[in-house]
Enzyme design. Sequence first.
Site, short mmCIF file in Angstrom:
data_model
loop_
_atom_site.label_atom_id
_atom_site.label_comp_id
_atom_site.label_asym_id
_atom_site.label_seq_id
_atom_site.Cartn_x
_atom_site.Cartn_y
_atom_site.Cartn_z
N ASP A 163 -4.53 8.65 3.02
CA ASP A 163 -5.49 8.01 3.91
C ASP A 163 -6.72 7.55 3.14
O ASP A 163 -7.59 6.89 3.70
CB ASP A 163 -5.94 9.00 5.00
N ASP A 178 4.35 8.48 11.46
CA ASP A 178 3.26 9.38 11.05
C ASP A 178 3.54 10.83 11.45
O ASP A 178 4.44 11.12 12.26
CB ASP A 178 1.97 8.88 11.75
C1 DGJ Z 1 -3.11 9.20 10.10
C2 DGJ Z 1 -2.66 8.05 9.27
O1 DGJ Z 1 -2.59 8.41 7.94
C3 DGJ Z 1 -3.60 6.88 9.50
O2 DGJ Z 1 -3.28 5.83 8.65
C4 DGJ Z 1 -3.50 6.48 10.93
O3 DGJ Z 1 -2.23 5.99 11.21
C5 DGJ Z 1 -3.83 7.66 11.82
N1 DGJ Z 1 -3.07 8.82 11.49
C6 DGJ Z 1 -3.63 7.32 13.26
O4 DGJ Z 1 -3.80 8.40 14.08
#
Ligand code: DGJ
Length: 723
Positions: free
Chosen positions: A545, A475
Amino acid sequence: MPIEFKNNKFHLYNDKISYAFEIGADKDILGIHFGGRIIADDVNEEKYSAKSFQCVKMLEGAAYRLGVFNSDYPTATTPDFRIPAFEAEVKSGKNCFSFKYKEHKIIKGKPEIVGLPAVYTENENEAETLILTLLDADSGIEIDLHYSVFNDFAAICRHSVIKNTGSDRVIIKNAQSISLDKPAGKYDYIHFPGSWAREKQLRRHPVHEGEQGFESRVGSSGNIENPFMVFCDRNADENIGEAYGLSLIYSGNHKFTIECGEFEKPRIQAGINPFMFSWSLESGEEFSTPEAVMVYSDEGIGGMSRTFHRLYRSRLCRGKFKEAVRPILINNWEATYFDFDMHKLIGIAEKAAAIGIELFVLDDGWFGKRNSDTCSLGDWYANEEKLGGTLKTLAEEINKRGLEFGLWFEPEMISEDSDLYRAHPDWVIGFPYGLELQGRRQHILDFTKKEVRDYIVDTISAVLKSANITYVKWDKNRHVTTPYSNSLPADKQGEFYHRNVLGLYDVMERITSAFPDILFESCSGGGARNDAGMLYYMPQTWISDDTDAVMRQYIQYGASLVYPVSSFGSHVSAVPNHQTGRVTSLSLRGTVAMNGAFGYELDLTKQTEEDLNKMKEHVEFYKAERELVIGGDYYRLLSPYESRYSSWMYVSKDKNEALVYYAVTTVLPNNPIVRLKLRGLDKNKYYTLNGRRYSGKTLMNYGLDMNLEDIQRECFIWKLKAE
Ligand code: DGJ
């Protein structure tokens, strides 16, 4: 031979495309054509006719107007006043150049670009590469223009290598990866603007006079504009017309420009964004631009996408997962956020195993003392108190329940409240400036520094070795501000953005090649780094997301224009949806999520038996069909941007099997009847669908009248089988 050189003309071709250009009388590189296959000898460019204000090259018998001609790598300060692909200055102050053809070579295969991701060959007979060298004799700057053409893809790969063969320092201000001039005409372009949780929104505009385009200035490819553009005939649509797709294999600041100037010929460019960019080359040094891939299609935008999908799946993604089916996963993020312990995780895993899910992914919050986003990034050791044991123990417990175990990292980031920051505050980008600027309460590690990269490679590798981990979610949750490194001299701070991306590529190369059995999925708060560069290292991307089944249709549609569906991490989540608050049925959520690498992201211990049974059906269906989803040819049938529905299909290579998906974005009472014209089938075959027999011709030319019952449903998936 896909590359020929005759009568001063280069012709790069295969069955579908030609890319042709010539060496002009004064050794300029003049572009002729990129598009459908031609006979290069037949083509003659316009010759000289003087008009006021045009600066011409007066050469005996061969004067021509650089400002009018198509040029393949235009440089500044020539009579071509259109947007240049290359700008530089030499330490002595010289900033006017005159690049001339020096030499060329044609080689089999496609050499790698050291340190940068690129399309590759598996066997040198798949492609040929032309390396054409331009020289500015005064300064000694050489530009190697690389062009690769494959036998089997309607695509050209281009990048350039700038070499300082002189004695004076050269400062590059702008070096685009590709420049291409098109004849005057009526064109549109499509780009994919967005933001967090609404990435890759398809927008189509007419090409007009002046400069237009888009760029990223956030330090990565970003979620504001994706590094991809379609340039097409005004009348091109999904199935007909000429369409060109331009994709930059790069994860940093990018710029895509179309300039349509005084003679109405569009010039298209893509490359590193010149914003705050400069690069110094001492004598003997060289600089490579990232690679740009341009695909041509005479079967509309759909044909262009299918070429990108095949090319990127097989010759950009690497490793054992690139074309393989992916495990169905459950991710605990939206189920628990930071609030979990071993008991909770195991509870979810048990429910997941019972419905056939194959991989459990532990997201953010397992390390340091992280129970919120305020701390611990950089402290990549397990919080054993929270987990109730080591990562090894947790992975074993998960494995015992029949699931593989995967883990989340955010390797490029550092929290101020972390042991790593306390030990190395100067490892942060911008240090000592701009520390008051945080994004999600975190700073960014300075990957231009080798010691920082080594530390991250060692720490992450140690974790990966410590337990049975078969999947990693990588991430990155903020944009770059204060693009400054205290390790670079004052006159090299313009190199920061690009050096930081090169540093990231170095780290990813080292980690992914050391763990070839781990499936890596890249993520940047969802789709803030959904680009072809990342696909080279990680064959899967968490593209947003936003897990809302309606928004997701728009996002997946946009992403599918260039990126293979096999690369889309795609999850069913809870309702009301956490990003939009919308309530959609489990059927719609399942249908939309089964368009890619399928998974779940909700608390399975809180679902009803009825819903768990439905999920089990989805899981079983996806397992039976995932080879077609991951490897089939992808056809978009209905666009959510143009209607209240979306529909797409996958067709097997032998055209014996197909899956047709249909989903609504808005439910209307008393809906009009929709006729769905299928694509990609064999017109000479007969298919069975819902117990009826149809000819491929009928399905593609007449289509299927969906009955009222179908129309009132939010979604369905139909399976077609040839007799
Ligand atoms: C952003 C990601 O896109 C989410 O899926 C998740 O992993 C969060 N970060 C966790 O902090």
